[in-house]
Motif scaffolding. Structure first.
Motif, short mmCIF file in Angstrom:
data_model
loop_
_atom_site.label_atom_id
_atom_site.label_comp_id
_atom_site.label_asym_id
_atom_site.label_seq_id
_atom_site.Cartn_x
_atom_site.Cartn_y
_atom_site.Cartn_z
N GLU A 1 0.85 -1.19 0.00
CA GLU A 1 0.00 0.00 0.00
C GLU A 1 0.89 1.24 0.00
OE1 GLU A 1 -2.71 -0.08 3.23
OE2 GLU A 1 -3.67 -1.97 2.64
N LEU A 2 0.89 1.93 -1.13
CA LEU A 2 1.79 3.06 -1.32
C LEU A 2 1.03 4.38 -1.23
CD1 LEU A 2 3.82 1.60 -4.33
CD2 LEU A 2 4.36 1.46 -1.89
N ASP A 3 1.79 5.45 -1.06
CA ASP A 3 1.18 6.78 -1.01
C ASP A 3 0.53 7.13 -2.35
OD1 ASP A 3 2.14 6.92 1.54
OD2 ASP A 3 3.90 8.14 1.03
N ALA A 4 1.13 6.70 -3.41
CA ALA A 4 0.60 6.95 -4.75
C ALA A 4 0.62 5.65 -5.53
CB ALA A 4 1.44 8.01 -5.47
N PRO A 5 -0.36 5.40 -6.36
CA PRO A 5 -0.39 4.15 -7.14
C PRO A 5 0.78 4.11 -8.12
CG PRO A 5 -2.07 5.66 -7.93
CD PRO A 5 -1.52 6.28 -6.69
N ASP B 1 12.20 10.99 -16.02
CA ASP B 1 11.62 9.65 -16.20
C ASP B 1 11.50 8.87 -14.88
OD1 ASP B 1 11.53 10.20 -18.93
OD2 ASP B 1 13.52 9.32 -19.25
N PHE B 2 10.88 9.46 -13.90
CA PHE B 2 10.66 8.77 -12.62
C PHE B 2 9.37 9.29 -12.02
CE2 PHE B 2 12.49 12.71 -11.24
CZ PHE B 2 11.94 12.96 -9.98
N GLU B 3 8.83 8.51 -11.09
CA GLU B 3 7.64 8.89 -10.35
C GLU B 3 7.86 8.59 -8.87
OE1 GLU B 3 4.86 10.39 -10.94
OE2 GLU B 3 5.15 10.67 -13.10
N HIS B 4 7.41 9.52 -8.03
CA HIS B 4 7.47 9.32 -6.58
C HIS B 4 6.23 8.52 -6.16
CE1 HIS B 4 6.25 10.95 -2.47
NE2 HIS B 4 7.24 10.10 -2.24
N VAL B 5 6.44 7.36 -5.50
CA VAL B 5 5.31 6.50 -5.16
C VAL B 5 5.12 6.34 -3.65
CG1 VAL B 5 5.43 5.19 -7.31
CG2 VAL B 5 6.76 4.42 -5.31
N TYR C 1 12.32 8.76 0.42
CA TYR C 1 11.39 8.81 -0.71
C TYR C 1 11.75 7.70 -1.69
CZ TYR C 1 10.65 13.44 1.24
OH TYR C 1 10.39 14.50 2.10
N VAL C 2 10.73 7.01 -2.16
CA VAL C 2 10.91 5.91 -3.11
C VAL C 2 10.46 6.38 -4.49
CG1 VAL C 2 10.32 3.53 -3.68
CG2 VAL C 2 10.53 4.22 -1.28
#
Length: 432
Positions: free
Chosen positions: A249-253, A405-409, A425-426
């Motif tokens: 369960e992540l902060d953002a999908p 080219d990355f997203e914070h999840v 931060y992942v």
């Protein structure tokens, strides 16, 4: 007259008879009392030397009748009888002790006999518990052969905590030093390299400031040598998350990704999970704790650490050599393989010139990095084929420094050994 005399005579005879009866009665009483005293059995201490009278008078009248000489004689007789009985009692006790070997068991004369008895008793006790000891030994050996060394070393952890403690002991005096400092002893630090000498020769604030600027121009990463360590528990929490990152369960999908033919949408991100096929690198690895943790706990196929400060990299290499030493028996054979090259590698160098960081998972404790170092790392990351990046800098800073080219999840709190809390931060690379 005759009648009168005869009457008197009669009366006299009557009186005489009465006196005779009284005397006979008294004599009989005395005889009976003497007989009673002679026939009565009493304690020897209750009789006089003659055995027919009490030692001590029963009343005051008898005490007055007993003379001083009689009292003295009776006291001496009592003392003599008491000493006789005491002597008899001691003689009987001595005979009893001799019969039981009491005198033989006291002193050095009886030591060999007592030692022999103790040895016999101990040997008999051992034989009594022998079957129980043999059964326990058989069970232990069978368990070891069935489960291997994991049975002894508690399996999954393979001594991660022991590794942390060994590093702490090894680096106690060197903790947190930068590349221009060394330690000669407790609390005795000295500067190495030209930087310190030039500062000492310089005079005035302007000259010192100029030297500082020149030094930073010569080495842009000198200001990024700060040091900090996360606790073992925080790093383990990080690895637990990375093992199940695709389903956590992540902060953002997770970003939408088109699966390749034959795989589901869930399998499209399965490569994010940290597993035995993953590769791991720690940029700014310090004394190698996180690298060893990844190798031992996550059992990744390759764990690499790169450290800029030579003293830290040297200490990490020394710890690795100790862990690999079979004579020390610090770890199991499987654990030694996990922390040995080429599976576990510790390097000293500059990550900004390292080249592409082609590892599935990248970890950086970059909170102490300056922006110039982060900008150079962003360029390296843009050329790298990584899947997951763990950083302590916010997404806005990385975007401003050129990372693409990355997203914070996800983000979560990590705790340092100094008691400070920082956000980790992942990031997930989109085109990995």
């Amino acid at each position: 007259m005759a009648d009168g005399d005869e009457g008197v005579g009669d009366g006299g005879e009557d009186v005489g008879d009465a006196d005779g009866l009284s005397g006979s009665f008294a004599e009989e009483l005395r005889r009976r009392e003497a007989t009673r005293r002679e026939t009565t059995t009493t304690n020897p201490f209750d009789r006089t030397a003659s055995g027919n009278a009490p030692k001590f008078a029963a009343n005051a009248e008898e005490r007055r009748q007993m003379g001083d000489d009689d009292q003295l004689a009776r006291s001496r007789a009592l003392q003599s009888e008491g000493e006789t009985e005491t002597s008899i009692s001691l003689d009987s006790t001595t005979d009893a002790r001799r019969s039981t070997g009491y005198f033989d068991a006291t002193g050095l004369e009886g030591f060999p006999a007592r030692a022999a008895e103790l040895l016999k008793l101990g040997f008999a006790s051992f034989l009594g518990f022998g079957p129980f000891i043999a059964a326990i030994s058989v069970v232990f050996c069978l368990t070891y052969f069935l489960f291997g060394s994991d049975f002894i070393h508690s399996g999954e952890g393979y001594g991660v905590r022991s590794v942390y403690r060994r590093i702490d002991k090894k680096t106690f005096l060197d903790w947190g030093l930068t590349s221009d400092w060394s330690v000669d002893g407790p609390r005795k630090r000295r500067s190495i390299g030209g930087d310190g000498d030039r500062t000492e020769e310089a005079s005035g604030a302007a000259t010192a400031k100029r030297i500082k600027v020149e030094t930073e121009e010569e080495d842009g990463n000198a200001a990024s040598e700060g040091y900090g360590e996360m606790t073992e528990g925080s790093i383990e929490k990080l690895f637990l998350l990375l093992r199940e990152l695709s389903s956590a369960e992540l902060d953002a999908p997770l970003p939408v990704r088109t699966p390749v033919k034959g795989e589901s949408s869930v399998d499209a991100w399965s490569g994010l999970d940290l597993c035995e096929e993953s590769t791991f690198i720690d940029v700014g690895s310090g004394y190698g704790k996180v690298v060893f943790h990844a190798a031992l706990s996550a059992k990744v196929s390759k764990a690499v650490g790169i450290e800029y400060v030579p003293s830290r990299a040297q200490k990490a290499s020394e710890v690795q050599a100790e862990l690999m030493d079979e004579t020390r028996a610090l770890m199991t054979e499987e654990a030694r393989e996990l922390v040995s090259p080429p599976r576990c590698v510790l390097e000293q160098g500059d990550a900004t010139t390292y080249g592409a960081l082609n590892y599935t998972h990248i970890y950086m404790y970059d909170r102490v990095f300056n922006e110039k170092t982060l900008e150079l790392l962003a360029k390296q990351l843009n050329r790298s084929k990584y899947r997951v990046l763990v950083t302590y800098q916010r997404v806005e800073l990385w975007r401003r420094l050129g990372l693409r080219d990355f997203e914070h999840v996800h983000s979560f709190t990590m705790r340092t050994t100094g008691g400070q809390n920082f956000k980790a931060y992942v990031f997930v690379r989109l085109n990995a």
